[in-house]
Scaffold this motif. Structure first.
Motif, PDB file in Angstrom:
ATOM      1  N   ARG A  60       0.816  -1.138  -0.005  1.00  0.00           N
ATOM      2  CA  ARG A  60      -0.018   0.005   0.079  1.00  0.00           C
ATOM      3  C   ARG A  60       0.861   1.236  -0.050  1.00  0.00           C
ATOM      4  O   ARG A  60       1.748   1.378   0.867  1.00  0.00           O
ATOM      5  CB  ARG A  60      -0.938   0.017   1.060  1.00  0.00           C
ATOM      6  N   GLU A  61       0.516   2.121  -0.837  1.00  0.00           N
ATOM      7  CA  GLU A  61       1.227   3.400  -1.127  1.00  0.00           C
ATOM      8  C   GLU A  61       0.617   4.456  -0.592  1.00  0.00           C
ATOM      9  O   GLU A  61      -0.522   4.520  -0.880  1.00  0.00           O
ATOM     10  CB  GLU A  61       1.841   3.343  -2.657  1.00  0.00           C
ATOM     11  N   LEU A  62       1.082   5.182   0.372  1.00  0.00           N
ATOM     12  CA  LEU A  62       0.274   6.064   1.045  1.00  0.00           C
ATOM     13  C   LEU A  62       0.880   7.699   0.910  1.00  0.00           C
ATOM     14  O   LEU A  62       2.367   7.578   0.618  1.00  0.00           O
ATOM     15  CB  LEU A  62       0.708   6.091   2.727  1.00  0.00           C
ATOM     16  N   PRO A  63       0.312   8.571   0.490  1.00  0.00           N
ATOM     17  CA  PRO A  63       0.904   9.865   0.403  1.00  0.00           C
ATOM     18  C   PRO A  63       1.764  10.241   1.485  1.00  0.00           C
ATOM     19  O   PRO A  63       1.330  10.279   2.623  1.00  0.00           O
ATOM     20  CB  PRO A  63      -0.438  10.905   0.242  1.00  0.00           C
ATOM     21  N   ALA A  64       2.896  11.048   1.116  1.00  0.00           N
ATOM     22  CA  ALA A  64       3.975  11.543   2.392  1.00  0.00           C
ATOM     23  C   ALA A  64       3.244  12.440   3.210  1.00  0.00           C
ATOM     24  O   ALA A  64       3.617  12.512   4.457  1.00  0.00           O
ATOM     25  CB  ALA A  64       5.175  12.272   1.500  1.00  0.00           C
ATOM     26  N   THR A  65       2.156  12.889   2.789  1.00  0.00           N
ATOM     27  CA  THR A  65       1.351  13.899   3.816  1.00  0.00           C
ATOM     28  C   THR A  65       0.359  13.048   4.835  1.00  0.00           C
ATOM     29  O   THR A  65       0.001  13.743   5.758  1.00  0.00           O
ATOM     30  CB  THR A  65       0.654  15.166   3.118  1.00  0.00           C
ATOM     31  N   ARG A  86       5.919  13.367  13.026  1.00  0.00           N
ATOM     32  CA  ARG A  86       6.194  14.239  11.820  1.00  0.00           C
ATOM     33  C   ARG A  86       5.987  13.319  10.604  1.00  0.00           C
ATOM     34  O   ARG A  86       6.178  12.176  10.652  1.00  0.00           O
ATOM     35  CB  ARG A  86       7.762  14.458  11.762  1.00  0.00           C
ATOM     36  N   THR A  87       5.195  13.999   9.499  1.00  0.00           N
ATOM     37  CA  THR A  87       4.809  13.400   8.412  1.00  0.00           C
ATOM     38  C   THR A  87       6.056  13.052   7.416  1.00  0.00           C
ATOM     39  O   THR A  87       7.108  13.580   7.839  1.00  0.00           O
ATOM     40  CB  THR A  87       3.858  13.980   7.601  1.00  0.00           C
ATOM     41  N   GLN A  88       6.176  11.994   6.451  1.00  0.00           N
ATOM     42  CA  GLN A  88       7.269  11.742   5.591  1.00  0.00           C
ATOM     43  C   GLN A  88       7.330  13.298   5.017  1.00  0.00           C
ATOM     44  O   GLN A  88       8.331  13.314   4.450  1.00  0.00           O
ATOM     45  CB  GLN A  88       6.554  10.736   4.788  1.00  0.00           C
ATOM     46  N   ARG A  89       6.167  13.862   4.417  1.00  0.00           N
ATOM     47  CA  ARG A  89       6.475  15.226   3.749  1.00  0.00           C
ATOM     48  C   ARG A  89       7.319  16.111   4.325  1.00  0.00           C
ATOM     49  O   ARG A  89       8.184  16.755   3.799  1.00  0.00           O
ATOM     50  CB  ARG A  89       5.170  15.654   3.348  1.00  0.00           C
ATOM     51  N   ALA A  90       7.097  16.256   5.662  1.00  0.00           N
ATOM     52  CA  ALA A  90       7.828  17.244   6.399  1.00  0.00           C
ATOM     53  C   ALA A  90       9.289  16.799   6.600  1.00  0.00           C
ATOM     54  O   ALA A  90      10.421  17.753   6.438  1.00  0.00           O
ATOM     55  CB  ALA A  90       7.271  17.375   7.982  1.00  0.00           C
ATOM     56  N   ARG A  91       9.811  15.429   6.528  1.00  0.00           N
ATOM     57  CA  ARG A  91      11.019  15.039   6.675  1.00  0.00           C
ATOM     58  C   ARG A  91      11.570  15.253   5.172  1.00  0.00           C
ATOM     59  O   ARG A  91      12.693  15.461   5.197  1.00  0.00           O
ATOM     60  CB  ARG A  91      10.995  13.527   6.795  1.00  0.00           C
ATOM     61  N   GLN A  92      10.832  14.994   4.202  1.00  0.00           N
ATOM     62  CA  GLN A  92      11.367  15.314   2.739  1.00  0.00           C
ATOM     63  C   GLN A  92      11.674  16.935   2.638  1.00  0.00           C
ATOM     64  O   GLN A  92      12.842  17.102   2.246  1.00  0.00           O
ATOM     65  CB  GLN A  92      10.233  15.103   1.723  1.00  0.00           C
ATOM     66  N   LEU A  93      10.907  17.820   3.194  1.00  0.00           N
ATOM     67  CA  LEU A  93      11.042  19.152   3.221  1.00  0.00           C
ATOM     68  C   LEU A  93      12.133  19.480   3.837  1.00  0.00           C
ATOM     69  O   LEU A  93      13.007  20.302   3.560  1.00  0.00           O
ATOM     70  CB  LEU A  93       9.943  19.943   3.330  1.00  0.00           C
TER      71      LEU A  93
END
Length: 133
Positions: free
Chosen positions: A109-114, A121-128
């Protein structure tokens, strides 16, 4: 930071759960390139009476594995390799002499980074945060 949810029947012993968790963590690192130190494996066992395939209680051993990963972080080929390798590992560990239910599933299952993360912390926050370094 993948999460793996494994359901198995019949019930296993604690050593088997540890071996399954170790093997699935290794496959996740080797094939999907995920960090083992934040890979979580949760194993839930069910009595055979609560596992049905085709409307009938399974007679052998069955498993269902679901892994959650961040969308877009793995190729189609990597996901296919993981599904095949995880199925083979489950079959090897749970039924070395055969009898593994063919309707045992591995799902990626692929989940959006957000939409998910760890440590608050979200994965999106880590990417940023990595992008600004």
């Amino acid at each position: 930071m993948p999460t793996l949810l494994l359901k198995v029947t019949p019930l296993q012993n604690p050593e088997r759960y540890q071996a399954l968790a170790a093997a699935l963590t290794r496959l996740t690192a080797d094939i999907l390139h995920k960090r083992p130190e934040v890979t979580a494996v949760v194993i839930d066992d069910l009595p055979r009476a609560r596992w049905c395939v085709g409307g009938r209680t399974v007679q052998g051993t069955a498993a269902m594995l679901e892994i959650g990963i961040t969308a877009g972080t793995n190729t189609e080929e990597e996901k296919a390799r993981f599904i095949a390798a995880a199925f083979d590992e489950l079959q090897r560990q749970l039924t070395p002499d055969g009898g593994f239910e063919v309707a045992s599933y591995v799902t990626v299952r692929e989940l959006p980074a957000t939409d998910w993360g760890y440590g608050g912390r979200t994965q999106r926050a880590r990417q940023l945060a990595r992008a600004t370094l």
